[in-house]
Write a protein that holds these residues in place. Structure first.
Motif, PDB file in Angstrom:
ATOM      1  N   GLY A 177       0.650  -1.189  -0.159  1.00  0.00           N
ATOM      2  CA  GLY A 177       0.041   0.032  -0.070  1.00  0.00           C
ATOM      3  C   GLY A 177       0.839   1.271   0.092  1.00  0.00           C
ATOM      4  O   GLY A 177       0.564   2.177  -0.659  1.00  0.00           O
ATOM      5  N   LEU A 182      -2.868  -0.527  -4.928  1.00  0.00           N
ATOM      6  CA  LEU A 182      -3.992  -0.458  -4.115  1.00  0.00           C
ATOM      7  C   LEU A 182      -4.798  -1.747  -4.603  1.00  0.00           C
ATOM      8  O   LEU A 182      -5.279  -2.339  -5.642  1.00  0.00           O
ATOM      9  CB  LEU A 182      -5.004   0.535  -4.811  1.00  0.00           C
ATOM     10  CG  LEU A 182      -6.334   0.961  -3.679  1.00  0.00           C
ATOM     11  CD1 LEU A 182      -5.812   1.492  -2.298  1.00  0.00           C
ATOM     12  CD2 LEU A 182      -6.808   2.261  -4.705  1.00  0.00           C
ATOM     13  N   ASP A 183      -5.388  -2.797  -3.477  1.00  0.00           N
ATOM     14  CA  ASP A 183      -5.912  -3.765  -3.672  1.00  0.00           C
ATOM     15  C   ASP A 183      -7.561  -3.442  -4.366  1.00  0.00           C
ATOM     16  O   ASP A 183      -8.191  -2.471  -4.255  1.00  0.00           O
ATOM     17  CB  ASP A 183      -6.365  -4.615  -2.536  1.00  0.00           C
ATOM     18  CG  ASP A 183      -7.268  -4.163  -1.615  1.00  0.00           C
ATOM     19  OD1 ASP A 183      -8.420  -4.367  -1.722  1.00  0.00           O
ATOM     20  OD2 ASP A 183      -6.706  -3.135  -0.616  1.00  0.00           O
ATOM     21  N   SER A 184      -8.081  -4.583  -5.021  1.00  0.00           N
ATOM     22  CA  SER A 184      -9.395  -4.299  -5.679  1.00  0.00           C
ATOM     23  C   SER A 184     -10.373  -4.226  -4.734  1.00  0.00           C
ATOM     24  O   SER A 184     -11.624  -3.554  -5.511  1.00  0.00           O
ATOM     25  CB  SER A 184      -9.645  -5.629  -6.558  1.00  0.00           C
ATOM     26  OG  SER A 184      -9.649  -6.756  -5.906  1.00  0.00           O
ATOM     27  N   THR A 186     -10.311  -2.192  -1.533  1.00  0.00           N
ATOM     28  CA  THR A 186      -9.982  -1.150  -1.211  1.00  0.00           C
ATOM     29  C   THR A 186     -10.401  -0.011  -2.114  1.00  0.00           C
ATOM     30  O   THR A 186     -10.982   1.017  -1.851  1.00  0.00           O
ATOM     31  CB  THR A 186      -8.611  -0.875  -0.613  1.00  0.00           C
ATOM     32  OG1 THR A 186      -8.228  -1.706   0.568  1.00  0.00           O
ATOM     33  CG2 THR A 186      -8.448   0.640  -0.212  1.00  0.00           C
ATOM     34  N   ALA A 187     -10.181  -0.291  -3.434  1.00  0.00           N
ATOM     35  CA  ALA A 187     -10.218   0.750  -4.458  1.00  0.00           C
ATOM     36  C   ALA A 187     -11.613   0.933  -4.645  1.00  0.00           C
ATOM     37  O   ALA A 187     -12.227   1.987  -5.157  1.00  0.00           O
ATOM     38  CB  ALA A 187      -9.610   0.129  -5.789  1.00  0.00           C
ATOM     39  N   PHE A 225      -3.540  -6.518  -6.662  1.00  0.00           N
ATOM     40  CA  PHE A 225      -3.410  -5.142  -6.349  1.00  0.00           C
ATOM     41  C   PHE A 225      -3.190  -4.463  -7.774  1.00  0.00           C
ATOM     42  O   PHE A 225      -2.809  -4.967  -8.909  1.00  0.00           O
ATOM     43  CB  PHE A 225      -1.863  -5.003  -5.774  1.00  0.00           C
ATOM     44  CG  PHE A 225      -2.024  -5.316  -4.396  1.00  0.00           C
ATOM     45  CD1 PHE A 225      -2.438  -4.655  -3.404  1.00  0.00           C
ATOM     46  CD2 PHE A 225      -1.855  -6.522  -3.989  1.00  0.00           C
ATOM     47  CE1 PHE A 225      -2.558  -4.977  -1.995  1.00  0.00           C
ATOM     48  CE2 PHE A 225      -2.034  -7.141  -2.705  1.00  0.00           C
ATOM     49  CZ  PHE A 225      -2.223  -5.943  -1.639  1.00  0.00           C
ATOM     50  N   LYS A 227      -1.772  -0.770  -9.691  1.00  0.00           N
ATOM     51  CA  LYS A 227      -1.040   0.491  -9.753  1.00  0.00           C
ATOM     52  C   LYS A 227      -0.817   1.202 -11.001  1.00  0.00           C
ATOM     53  O   LYS A 227      -0.812   0.452 -12.260  1.00  0.00           O
ATOM     54  CB  LYS A 227       0.384   0.202  -9.184  1.00  0.00           C
ATOM     55  CG  LYS A 227       1.436   1.458  -8.874  1.00  0.00           C
ATOM     56  CD  LYS A 227       2.556   1.278  -8.547  1.00  0.00           C
ATOM     57  CE  LYS A 227       3.376   2.485  -8.050  1.00  0.00           C
ATOM     58  NZ  LYS A 227       4.746   2.262  -7.267  1.00  0.00           N
TER      59      LYS A 227
END
Length: 264
Positions: A177, A182-184, A186-187, A225, A227
């Motif tokens: 992080g 960013l994980d799918s 949290t996004a 994740f 980016k």
């Protein structure tokens, strides 16, 4: 050829090695016949499970290479009508398992104006590894740092998807992080459902693990994740059983992404 942005589905899946593989083969085949993703990353792959995936997804290509880790650790599949392979590699990031690496491909979408993509996977060291039990140091934190550095070198400012069985719920996630990944979930303003262990597994009768009488706690350790210039559209942990049997002791994670056009 179409032009503009490009939307696709990616999946990551730990296939549980050879454990009870003969009993699980029909469920693996059914899963990938029913809902083959456009991109697939695997961990704990074996030659036999790799052959099942090849059979279930005839419209997909994968890496063919003599390095044994592509058949005994991980491989990456892509839908041929959507992507062309540019290059691939296996980068040592300090994972303590035979032939374990950061496995990656660089793909070019077959749509004019769509951005290229680095798609990668790794399976970080199990917490029960003898070295970690000896000195109580978290091996995965340093491995996550090496992964982030390697992917930054590979992808630069471009789009990158990193899939992982992270074997942890703390520091390695924070490393990624803080490195811009960013994980799918949290996004999308969500938290991940449990990915391990799957229950019930009718052919598993033991309690605990070989290192403890305690059963494995429910946890989210399988992640996708992103980016760079790529947008997360949807994400799920997939519940799938075939004739009462799960394909693995992990659940797959699937997510939908959009690559913007190069002019966006």
């Amino acid at each position: 050829m179409l032009t503009g942005s490009f939307t696709f589905v990616a999946m990551t899946y730990n296939l549980w090695g050879d454990w009870e593989l003969e009993q699980r083969e029909p469920a693996i085949r059914d899963l990938f016949t029913t809902r083959p993703p456009d991109l697939l990353a695997t961990q704990e792959l074996r030659p036999r499970s790799r052959a099942v995936l090849d059979e279930a997804m005839p419209g997909h290509a994968r890496v063919h290479d003599d390095f044994p880790g592509w058949g005994t650790q991980s491989n990456l599949w892509w839908r041929e009508e959507l992507f062309d392979l540019v290059e691939y590699g296996a980068t040592d990031v300090g994972i303590l398992a035979p032939d374990a690496r950061l496995f990656w491909v660089r793909l070019r979408p077959r749509i004019d104006g769509a951005r290229p993509l680095v798609f990668a996977t790794a399976h970080l060291t199990w917490p029960g590894h003898e070295r970690e039990r000896e000195d109580r140091r978290n091996l995965r934190t340093g491995q996550a740092e090496q992964v982030a550095a390697a992917l930054d070198e590979l992808a630069g400012d471009g789009a990158c998807l990193f899939t992982v069985d992270i074997n942890d719920i703390g520091q390695p996630l924070w490393v990624l992080g803080n490195s811009g990944f960013l994980d799918s979930f949290t996004a999308l303003g969500r938290t991940s459902p449990v990915t391990h262990p799957v229950s019930p597994l009718p052919f598993v009768t033991e309690r605990g693990t070989r290192l403890s009488p305690l059963g494995s706690p429910s946890k989210a350790i399988d992640w996708i994740f992103a980016k760079g210039p790529i947008a997360t559209r949807a994400s799920e942990v997939v519940d799938f059983f075939s004739a009462g049997t799960a394909p693995s002791d992990h659940k797959p994670v699937a997510a939908t992404f959009t690559l913007p056009s190069v002019t966006a």
